[in-house]
Design an enzyme around this catalytic site. Sequence first.
Site, PDB file in Angstrom:
ATOM      1  N   LYS A  62      49.631  48.134  39.084  1.00 58.42           N
ATOM      2  CA  LYS A  62      50.729  47.218  39.468  1.00 58.42           C
ATOM      3  C   LYS A  62      51.128  46.409  38.235  1.00 58.42           C
ATOM      4  O   LYS A  62      51.543  47.001  37.241  1.00 58.42           O
ATOM      5  CB  LYS A  62      50.290  46.371  40.665  1.00 58.42           C
ATOM      6  CG  LYS A  62      50.001  47.231  41.915  1.00 58.42           C
ATOM      7  CD  LYS A  62      49.746  46.395  43.143  1.00 58.42           C
ATOM      8  CE  LYS A  62      49.564  47.224  44.390  1.00 58.42           C
ATOM      9  NZ  LYS A  62      48.181  47.686  44.599  1.00 58.42           N
TER      10      LYS A  62
ATOM     11  N   GLU B  73      29.000  62.326  38.183  1.00 59.59           N
ATOM     12  CA  GLU B  73      28.391  61.459  39.198  1.00 59.59           C
ATOM     13  C   GLU B  73      27.302  60.604  38.565  1.00 59.59           C
ATOM     14  O   GLU B  73      26.480  61.109  37.793  1.00 59.59           O
ATOM     15  CB  GLU B  73      27.815  62.295  40.342  1.00 59.59           C
ATOM     16  CG  GLU B  73      28.901  62.796  41.255  1.00 59.59           C
ATOM     17  CD  GLU B  73      28.379  63.659  42.391  1.00 59.59           C
ATOM     18  OE1 GLU B  73      27.158  63.750  42.584  1.00 59.59           O
ATOM     19  OE2 GLU B  73      29.234  64.249  43.086  1.00 59.59           O
TER      20      GLU B  73
ATOM     21  N   TYR C 105      32.577  66.622  35.478  1.00 59.49           N
ATOM     22  CA  TYR C 105      31.877  65.949  36.587  1.00 59.49           C
ATOM     23  C   TYR C 105      30.901  64.933  36.028  1.00 59.49           C
ATOM     24  O   TYR C 105      30.147  65.243  35.098  1.00 59.49           O
ATOM     25  CB  TYR C 105      31.116  66.974  37.445  1.00 59.49           C
ATOM     26  CG  TYR C 105      31.695  67.062  38.832  1.00 59.49           C
ATOM     27  CD1 TYR C 105      31.673  65.931  39.668  1.00 59.49           C
ATOM     28  CD2 TYR C 105      32.292  68.214  39.304  1.00 59.49           C
ATOM     29  CE1 TYR C 105      32.230  65.984  40.936  1.00 59.49           C
ATOM     30  CE2 TYR C 105      32.851  68.274  40.570  1.00 59.49           C
ATOM     31  CZ  TYR C 105      32.819  67.145  41.379  1.00 59.49           C
ATOM     32  OH  TYR C 105      33.367  67.187  42.633  1.00 59.49           O
TER      33      TYR C 105
ATOM     34  N   ASP D 161      41.143  39.610  45.842  1.00 59.25           N
ATOM     35  CA  ASP D 161      41.836  40.881  45.580  1.00 59.25           C
ATOM     36  C   ASP D 161      43.118  40.531  44.825  1.00 59.25           C
ATOM     37  O   ASP D 161      44.095  40.067  45.410  1.00 59.25           O
ATOM     38  CB  ASP D 161      42.143  41.572  46.918  1.00 59.25           C
ATOM     39  CG  ASP D 161      42.935  42.868  46.727  1.00 59.25           C
ATOM     40  OD1 ASP D 161      43.415  43.127  45.604  1.00 59.25           O
ATOM     41  OD2 ASP D 161      43.081  43.610  47.716  1.00 59.25           O
TER      42      ASP D 161
ATOM     43  N   ARG E 282      47.037  54.865  38.374  1.00 61.70           N
ATOM     44  CA  ARG E 282      46.600  54.519  39.735  1.00 61.70           C
ATOM     45  C   ARG E 282      45.074  54.552  39.750  1.00 61.70           C
ATOM     46  O   ARG E 282      44.472  55.596  39.532  1.00 61.70           O
ATOM     47  CB  ARG E 282      47.139  55.532  40.750  1.00 61.70           C
ATOM     48  CG  ARG E 282      48.629  55.730  40.701  1.00 61.70           C
ATOM     49  CD  ARG E 282      49.143  56.427  41.931  1.00 61.70           C
ATOM     50  NE  ARG E 282      49.354  55.460  42.973  1.00 61.70           N
ATOM     51  CZ  ARG E 282      50.434  54.682  43.062  1.00 61.70           C
ATOM     52  NH1 ARG E 282      51.404  54.766  42.172  1.00 61.70           N
ATOM     53  NH2 ARG E 282      50.549  53.819  44.043  1.00 61.70           N
TER      54      ARG E 282
ATOM     55  N   THR F 241      43.778  46.722  41.682  1.00 59.34           N
ATOM     56  CA  THR F 241      44.276  48.033  41.304  1.00 59.34           C
ATOM     57  C   THR F 241      44.708  47.921  39.843  1.00 59.34           C
ATOM     58  O   THR F 241      44.838  46.820  39.303  1.00 59.34           O
ATOM     59  CB  THR F 241      45.471  48.474  42.176  1.00 59.34           C
ATOM     60  OG1 THR F 241      46.397  47.391  42.243  1.00 59.34           O
ATOM     61  CG2 THR F 241      45.039  48.876  43.558  1.00 59.34           C
TER      62      THR F 241
END
Length: 412
Positions: free
Chosen positions: A225, A53, A51, A196, A231, A222
């Site tokens: 691609k 954060e 974790y 984008d 991903r 992203t």
Amino acid sequence: MSLLNAIDPVIAGLLSKEYERQQHTLSLIPSENIASEAVLEALGSVASNKYSEGYAGKRYYGGNEIIDQIESLAVERAKTLFGMEHANVQAYSGSPANQAVYLALLQPGDTVMGMALPAGGHLTHGWKVNFSGKIYKAVQYGVDEKGFLDYDAIASLALQEKPKMIICGATAYSRVIDFKRFREIADSVGAYLLADISHIAGLVVGGVHPSPAPYADVITTTTHKTLRGPRGAIIMCRTTELGTKIDKAIFPGLQGGPHNQTTAAIAVCLEEASQPSFQTYAKQIVENAQALASELTAHGFSLVTGGTDNHLLLVDLTNKGLTGQQAEDALNEVGIIANKNMIPGDPRSPFDPSGLRIGTPSITTRGLNSEDMKTLAKIIASVLENREDSSIIATAKKQVLDLCNRYPAYPR
Ligand code: DSN
């Protein structure tokens, strides 16, 4: 996968089937690619257990000394590769990345302007059923009758609607995007410009599509691609002031702990994309798309805009008496995976539109070249023109399998 097989043979069996499916079919979906085994190793690593954060050096959990180094490397590599001053690599994927930009720069009800989904834009660029079209006042631009972005019309719409943010970028547009012109349009109304580049990021870093870096306030992409990573997503911007807003929008605004295994895999894919071989790859993606475009045209297929400058082509099937769904199903039958798509001004529904979207990133990763595009176009034409002829379909299936075996997704 011997361990997985022992513990959960059902999932192991399904993953093994998916592996075989990928090996024995050709993906022509322009948003898909084949991540390297190095990327997959990072994705399946112990970084997933942690974790984290917060951001490097300022976390809400102890034990992040190593994760900090991984995330900082991913950030530095992104900044260097794309030529931007600030990068955030924590967004879970493209839609949350865009959502974070809205949250950082706009207030609910503000006007945003993006490309309409049926014209080739993305859901998050202001489409009515998406948060971007519900929470904000979205105005949408399209393309001209030939399928090209009409910059004069976009400029007029901007003057009329005075958006606070303009979004450029697309999911089904086969031509170069003029980022400089978008900057001028944004400046004419004092709007932020968000580029984008999810579809074309690999082409941008590979030097075969102009970069929005000199023009956009914020770039989102992203990473799975044309960039060929896991991903995930990256958000980049020019100034510390915007960077702080975007970081806060991602955490604590939208997300909790980052997916550290994805961050590690993003760092790996950026390292891969910085190699000279990636430039060769990017160039070949475009050469393959252009070769496929001219071969399909020679077989009587009609392409929106008449061709392509990038990794994809949009086929208007109307003159072939076929719908997008029929074409997708027929190709699927022989192991070619493509996707039905709306064409600009499509009179048909999105569930069975008039077009087919075809892309070359995945087959280029496998090694198919411009010469192979002739074979592929011939197979596509014979299948789409002879859907009911079982012997033609059987021959096509065998030809696709031959290509798959010659160019494996993952050499064994
Ligand atoms: N769903 C992606 C595509 O296929 O283009 C865009 O997010």
